[in-house]
Motif scaffolding. Structure first.
Motif, PDB file in Angstrom:
ATOM      1  N   ILE A  67       0.887  -1.167  -0.119  1.00  0.00           N
ATOM      2  CA  ILE A  67      -0.087  -0.053   0.015  1.00  0.00           C
ATOM      3  C   ILE A  67       0.794   1.392  -0.116  1.00  0.00           C
ATOM      4  CG2 ILE A  67      -1.735   1.452   1.506  1.00  0.00           C
ATOM      5  CD1 ILE A  67      -2.691  -1.120   0.329  1.00  0.00           C
ATOM      6  N   LEU A  71       1.712   4.075  -2.966  1.00  0.00           N
ATOM      7  CA  LEU A  71       1.560   5.536  -2.879  1.00  0.00           C
ATOM      8  C   LEU A  71       2.587   6.329  -3.367  1.00  0.00           C
ATOM      9  CD1 LEU A  71      -0.544   7.368  -1.353  1.00  0.00           C
ATOM     10  CD2 LEU A  71       0.715   7.280   0.569  1.00  0.00           C
ATOM     11  N   SER A  76      -0.295   0.626  -8.386  1.00  0.00           N
ATOM     12  CA  SER A  76      -0.737  -0.123  -7.396  1.00  0.00           C
ATOM     13  C   SER A  76      -0.509  -1.669  -7.685  1.00  0.00           C
ATOM     14  CB  SER A  76      -2.526   0.057  -7.069  1.00  0.00           C
ATOM     15  OG  SER A  76      -2.915  -0.322  -8.429  1.00  0.00           O
ATOM     16  N   MET A  78      -2.295  -3.552  -9.330  1.00  0.00           N
ATOM     17  CA  MET A  78      -3.700  -4.127  -9.217  1.00  0.00           C
ATOM     18  C   MET A  78      -4.319  -3.787 -10.380  1.00  0.00           C
ATOM     19  SD  MET A  78      -4.879  -3.706  -5.242  1.00  0.00           S
ATOM     20  CE  MET A  78      -5.303  -2.182  -5.343  1.00  0.00           C
ATOM     21  N   LEU A 110      -8.252  -7.194  -8.639  1.00  0.00           N
ATOM     22  CA  LEU A 110      -9.443  -6.671  -7.853  1.00  0.00           C
ATOM     23  C   LEU A 110     -10.548  -6.908  -8.414  1.00  0.00           C
ATOM     24  CD1 LEU A 110      -9.368  -5.557  -4.963  1.00  0.00           C
ATOM     25  CD2 LEU A 110      -9.300  -3.222  -6.219  1.00  0.00           C
ATOM     26  N   PHE A 112     -14.524  -7.072  -9.419  1.00  0.00           N
ATOM     27  CA  PHE A 112     -15.821  -6.340  -9.275  1.00  0.00           C
ATOM     28  C   PHE A 112     -16.934  -7.152 -10.024  1.00  0.00           C
ATOM     29  CE2 PHE A 112     -12.556  -3.339  -8.748  1.00  0.00           C
ATOM     30  CZ  PHE A 112     -13.087  -2.689  -7.673  1.00  0.00           C
ATOM     31  N   ASP A 125     -16.779   3.941  -9.515  1.00  0.00           N
ATOM     32  CA  ASP A 125     -16.240   4.961  -8.372  1.00  0.00           C
ATOM     33  C   ASP A 125     -15.212   4.086  -7.406  1.00  0.00           C
ATOM     34  OD1 ASP A 125     -16.894   7.605  -7.901  1.00  0.00           O
ATOM     35  OD2 ASP A 125     -16.886   6.726  -5.664  1.00  0.00           O
ATOM     36  N   GLN A 126     -15.564   2.904  -7.284  1.00  0.00           N
ATOM     37  CA  GLN A 126     -14.755   2.021  -6.467  1.00  0.00           C
ATOM     38  C   GLN A 126     -13.484   1.925  -7.114  1.00  0.00           C
ATOM     39  OE1 GLN A 126     -15.357   1.319  -3.486  1.00  0.00           O
ATOM     40  NE2 GLN A 126     -17.109   2.254  -3.219  1.00  0.00           N
ATOM     41  N   LEU A 128     -11.679   3.431  -9.205  1.00  0.00           N
ATOM     42  CA  LEU A 128     -10.953   4.435  -9.259  1.00  0.00           C
ATOM     43  C   LEU A 128     -10.473   4.953  -8.014  1.00  0.00           C
ATOM     44  CD1 LEU A 128     -13.239   6.789 -11.779  1.00  0.00           C
ATOM     45  CD2 LEU A 128     -10.997   5.660 -12.269  1.00  0.00           C
ATOM     46  N   GLN A 129     -11.067   4.895  -7.108  1.00  0.00           N
ATOM     47  CA  GLN A 129     -10.691   5.269  -5.376  1.00  0.00           C
ATOM     48  C   GLN A 129      -9.303   4.117  -5.442  1.00  0.00           C
ATOM     49  OE1 GLN A 129     -13.364   5.486  -2.362  1.00  0.00           O
ATOM     50  NE2 GLN A 129     -14.804   6.787  -3.607  1.00  0.00           N
ATOM     51  N   TYR A 130      -9.271   2.941  -5.711  1.00  0.00           N
ATOM     52  CA  TYR A 130      -8.410   2.211  -5.627  1.00  0.00           C
ATOM     53  C   TYR A 130      -7.184   2.391  -6.521  1.00  0.00           C
ATOM     54  CZ  TYR A 130     -10.659  -0.160  -1.626  1.00  0.00           C
ATOM     55  OH  TYR A 130     -10.759  -0.595  -0.510  1.00  0.00           O
ATOM     56  N   ARG A 131      -7.099   3.319  -7.404  1.00  0.00           N
ATOM     57  CA  ARG A 131      -6.028   3.607  -8.207  1.00  0.00           C
ATOM     58  C   ARG A 131      -5.358   2.368  -8.801  1.00  0.00           C
ATOM     59  NH1 ARG A 131      -8.007   7.680  -6.928  1.00  0.00           N
ATOM     60  NH2 ARG A 131      -7.170   9.745  -6.225  1.00  0.00           N
ATOM     61  N   THR A 148     -14.506   8.460 -18.138  1.00  0.00           N
ATOM     62  CA  THR A 148     -14.101   8.742 -16.801  1.00  0.00           C
ATOM     63  C   THR A 148     -12.978   8.134 -16.365  1.00  0.00           C
ATOM     64  OG1 THR A 148     -16.591   9.122 -16.304  1.00  0.00           O
ATOM     65  CG2 THR A 148     -15.005   8.772 -14.377  1.00  0.00           C
ATOM     66  N   ALA A 152      -8.856   9.559 -15.987  1.00  0.00           N
ATOM     67  CA  ALA A 152      -8.096   9.102 -14.946  1.00  0.00           C
ATOM     68  C   ALA A 152      -6.477   8.578 -15.537  1.00  0.00           C
ATOM     69  CB  ALA A 152      -8.558   8.245 -13.877  1.00  0.00           C
ATOM     70  N   GLY A 153      -6.433   8.541 -16.866  1.00  0.00           N
ATOM     71  CA  GLY A 153      -5.253   7.972 -17.173  1.00  0.00           C
ATOM     72  C   GLY A 153      -5.011   6.499 -17.120  1.00  0.00           C
TER      73      GLY A 153
ATOM     74  N   LEU B  15      -3.251  13.014 -16.956  1.00  0.00           N
ATOM     75  CA  LEU B  15      -2.401  12.193 -17.047  1.00  0.00           C
ATOM     76  C   LEU B  15      -1.172  12.115 -15.928  1.00  0.00           C
ATOM     77  CD1 LEU B  15      -1.948  10.914 -20.774  1.00  0.00           C
ATOM     78  CD2 LEU B  15      -3.011   9.535 -18.783  1.00  0.00           C
ATOM     79  N   ARG B  18      -3.457  13.167 -10.689  1.00  0.00           N
ATOM     80  CA  ARG B  18      -4.768  13.371 -10.487  1.00  0.00           C
ATOM     81  C   ARG B  18      -5.004  14.309  -9.290  1.00  0.00           C
ATOM     82  NH1 ARG B  18      -7.042   7.424 -10.486  1.00  0.00           N
ATOM     83  NH2 ARG B  18      -8.915   8.221 -10.313  1.00  0.00           N
ATOM     84  N   ARG B  63     -11.524  12.045  -6.555  1.00  0.00           N
ATOM     85  CA  ARG B  63     -11.982  10.948  -5.648  1.00  0.00           C
ATOM     86  C   ARG B  63     -10.959  10.563  -4.394  1.00  0.00           C
ATOM     87  NH1 ARG B  63     -15.869   8.512  -9.558  1.00  0.00           N
ATOM     88  NH2 ARG B  63     -15.306   9.687 -11.349  1.00  0.00           N
ATOM     89  N   PRO B  64     -11.491  10.476  -3.356  1.00  0.00           N
ATOM     90  CA  PRO B  64     -10.254  10.097  -2.376  1.00  0.00           C
ATOM     91  C   PRO B  64      -9.352   8.684  -2.840  1.00  0.00           C
ATOM     92  CG  PRO B  64     -12.618   9.878  -1.643  1.00  0.00           C
ATOM     93  CD  PRO B  64     -12.815  10.464  -2.787  1.00  0.00           C
ATOM     94  N   ALA B  66      -8.067   5.403  -2.070  1.00  0.00           N
ATOM     95  CA  ALA B  66      -7.962   4.608  -1.113  1.00  0.00           C
ATOM     96  C   ALA B  66      -6.683   3.979  -0.512  1.00  0.00           C
ATOM     97  CB  ALA B  66      -9.064   3.513  -1.809  1.00  0.00           C
ATOM     98  N   ILE B  67      -5.619   4.115  -1.367  1.00  0.00           N
ATOM     99  CA  ILE B  67      -4.395   3.559  -1.014  1.00  0.00           C
ATOM    100  C   ILE B  67      -3.895   4.461  -0.070  1.00  0.00           C
ATOM    101  CG2 ILE B  67      -2.404   3.131  -1.812  1.00  0.00           C
ATOM    102  CD1 ILE B  67      -4.067   1.191  -3.268  1.00  0.00           C
ATOM    103  N   VAL B 109     -12.800  -7.564  -2.974  1.00  0.00           N
ATOM    104  CA  VAL B 109     -11.912  -8.896  -3.112  1.00  0.00           C
ATOM    105  C   VAL B 109     -10.876  -8.784  -4.040  1.00  0.00           C
ATOM    106  CG1 VAL B 109     -12.397 -10.930  -4.199  1.00  0.00           C
ATOM    107  CG2 VAL B 109     -14.027 -10.166  -2.723  1.00  0.00           C
ATOM    108  N   LEU B 110      -9.584  -9.281  -3.237  1.00  0.00           N
ATOM    109  CA  LEU B 110      -8.429  -9.172  -4.094  1.00  0.00           C
ATOM    110  C   LEU B 110      -8.326 -10.636  -4.417  1.00  0.00           C
ATOM    111  CD1 LEU B 110      -6.366  -7.503  -5.149  1.00  0.00           C
ATOM    112  CD2 LEU B 110      -4.912  -7.921  -2.892  1.00  0.00           C
TER     113      LEU B 110
END
Lengths: 351, 351
Positions: A67, A71, A76, A78, A110, A112, A125-126, A128-131, A148, A152-153, B15, B18, B63-64, B66-67, B109-110
């Motif tokens: 994690i 950052l 990520s 993922m 990950l 979905f 949304d999810q 994208l949040q998890y990058r 969208t 975010a690239g 790009l 973000r 978007r926040p 998450a990482i 879920v990973l």
DNA sequence: CCGCGAATTGCATGCGTAATCATTATTGCC
DNA sequence: GGCAATAATGATTACGCATGCAATTCGCGG
């Protein structure tokens, strides 16, 4: 009692905080930078350093925090895999293949899953949040949703879906070509009346298959084709078959089902409810080439999607674009494997 | 041309980087803390603040991350789901259910899939690096591996596996009970000679089912039971059936297959190769209650695992333990649903 | 109109790592 | 043996967010 205390202390310590690179550095008597470098791929560290750090790390049970790493590296490692209905028998196979292939590239999946289109925005949304570094979707996304993600690239690869041919990268099995082959062979073998059990109207895969079949039929002057539509499930196949028989006032020469599960349903309904012999009285064909298609009771004539090659292509295309986002969109089209089973009468011209 | 330039600039900007909470804060003319609080669940922020921030956030597509959030909160909101062989038809169903249920709890879920035991350590390393909040495994882990996860303070739930009864939390279907019922009914209906097609020897599920059947048979004085073993696949069922027939020098009264896929294989082999009628000449039973078991050509007599209830239990048990790691281990045992199909002769005593 | 508690906001810091830069140790080479 | 070039190491900072604490505003009764 002493031992009990010890284990309790150890447990609470490990629960409270896991070892960091600083802990390892301190124990090894080196800097945090050194620890970081030892745990990186192409970093420079002497053999002595490597050993000192690794001993300390082992002692503390240290593992780099992916994690935190994500950052700082902006990666990520993922990818999001988005699937729609796993209810039909085809996607699970795809999913496993994808996971394993990504894993070979050091990329985690990950997952979905959405069963209603309406969930798509939330899912989006999810992820994208998890990058996530990339998105592989076997579910439909509209232009807005795609934009969208694009803004975010994040590169996207479609699996058996396409928005429009050129603007998006995708791997697909040529559904229409497969259906055309099936129809061609059926006609060659003398079938003249048809019925089609399609999938849901909002499924691009179903639409492609159905139009492929209808177009080929039209080429041969066959335009009056009764249709039923279902949800790719076994039960829908059974119901769809009956619907077609009722619309025609009797069974056609052949039924074209939009996937194997429904084809199997058709066969069962034909045999059980109408006492028809397959393929002597009626021919039934499917699509996908899933496991049960090969069961002795069905031995479906179908078009098998080359899952192995398709997933391999999808994974490598996505990873390429993660590493170099400038790569232009590309569509890779695969031809399905033609499976001459025993659920349809074909002209057995073995040349 | 101006527009082209604009979009290019926008693209390269997005790009490059973000939007962060600082960007939003600056645009809205507030502090970063305020932005953070607006995007949190139970944080205090005035209605006016909420609106200002949200407008700015929308404008920037913020978007926040998450990482980053996970780094500070020590919660990744991800769980690892480990599966072994998805090749048999059962696990896909489980996987979808799990994903959707976790999703309802705001947990991602990973996915980890392993086909050889040897990969387990590697997988383990990965999921520890990603700081998942919990682990749900449908693959076997040994004591050492389990301890490794435990020492990291990560709760684990086993799905249809157990190391030993009390030390680990798990949700399981009572395999042995199911097999005992099948055997009991077969014997009641007059079957006297048996064959068993088991799964791999290293599969606890297979072992439980096989021993359950063997024990019940022994209770009835039947000890000479020829066995074949396979890998839970259709093909193994076919081969296993023939192996049993050859060992006995003829087909038994009944064959007990360790799962549905192999049971279907047995039926096909019995019918096609030996010309036997099922269930008139021979009874064949399976386990799991997967979709194809209900196909008209098979209509398996089997024990259906209550996937819905089991996954629900597994998810809630894991989430409980993520929120409160002190909760004691617990095993929840489910009884399979008894499916009286048409693949076995049962005494149809409908009281 | 004042004062007091509650609600809101800003400031500063830390989460665990990678990466840049500066510094030191090491090697190769004539 | 000495010097340049290279490898190895350490100090420091940034990644993007949440959170404790102090400062500020607001509401409201006296």
């Amino acid at each position: 009692m002493a031992s009990k205390k010890d284990t309790a202390a150890a447990a609470s310590r490990s629960l409270r905080r896991r070892a960091t690179s600083y802990d390892v550095a301190e124990l090894a008597g080196v800097s945090q930078s050194a620890v970081s470098r030892v745990f990186q791929a192409g970093a420079s560290a002497s053999k002595a350093m490597r050993e000192r750090v690794m001993t300390a790390a082992d002692k503390l049970g240290y593992r780099p925090n992916a994690i935190a790493r994500g950052l700082i590296t902006q990666r990520s490692n993922m990818v999001a895999v988005v699937i729609s209905k796993l209810t039909n028998l085809y996607y699970p196979e795809v999913l496993v293949e994808l996971t394993q292939r990504f894993s070979e590239h050091g990329v985690r999946v990950l997952l979905f899953s959405l069963d209603h289109e309406s969930e798509a925005d939330q899912i989006l949304d999810q992820l994208l949040q998890y990058r996530v570094d990339g998105v592989l979707t076997a579910a439909m996304l509209n232009r807005e949703q795609l934009d969208t993600i694009g803004q975010a690239g994040i590169p996207v690869v479609f699996y058996n879906r396409a928005l429009d041919e050129t603007s998006v990268t995708s791997v697909r099995c040529d559904q229409e070509e497969g259906e055309r082959w099936l129809v061609e062979e059926l006609i060659k073998a003398g079938h003249r009346t048809f019925g089609i059990v399609s999938g849901p109207a909002d499924s691009p895969v179903s639409v492609a298959r159905t139009t492929g079949a209808l177009n080929k039929l039209k080429e041969h002057g066959i335009t009056d084709v009764p249709m039923a539509s279902g949800d790719f499930g076994y039960r829908n196949g059974r119901d769809g078959f009956t619907e077609i028989v009722q619309k025609r006032g009797g069974p056609p020469d052949a039924v074209i089902a939009a996937n194997d599960a429904m084809a199997i349903g058709c066969i069962d309904e034909a045999r059980e409810r109408y006492g028809l012999a397959v393929p002597d009285d009626i021919s039934i064909v499917g699509f996908d080439g899933v496991g049960p298609a090969a069961f002795a009771a069905y031995q479906l004539t179908t078009v098998r999607q080359p899952v192995g090659r398709m997933t391999e292509a999808a994974v490598s295309m996505l990873i390429e674009r993660i590493e170099n986002p400038e790569i232009a969109p590309e569509t890779r089209l695969f031809t399905g494997e033609r499976v001459r089973g025993r659920s349809a009468r074909f002209a057995n011209a073995r040349i």
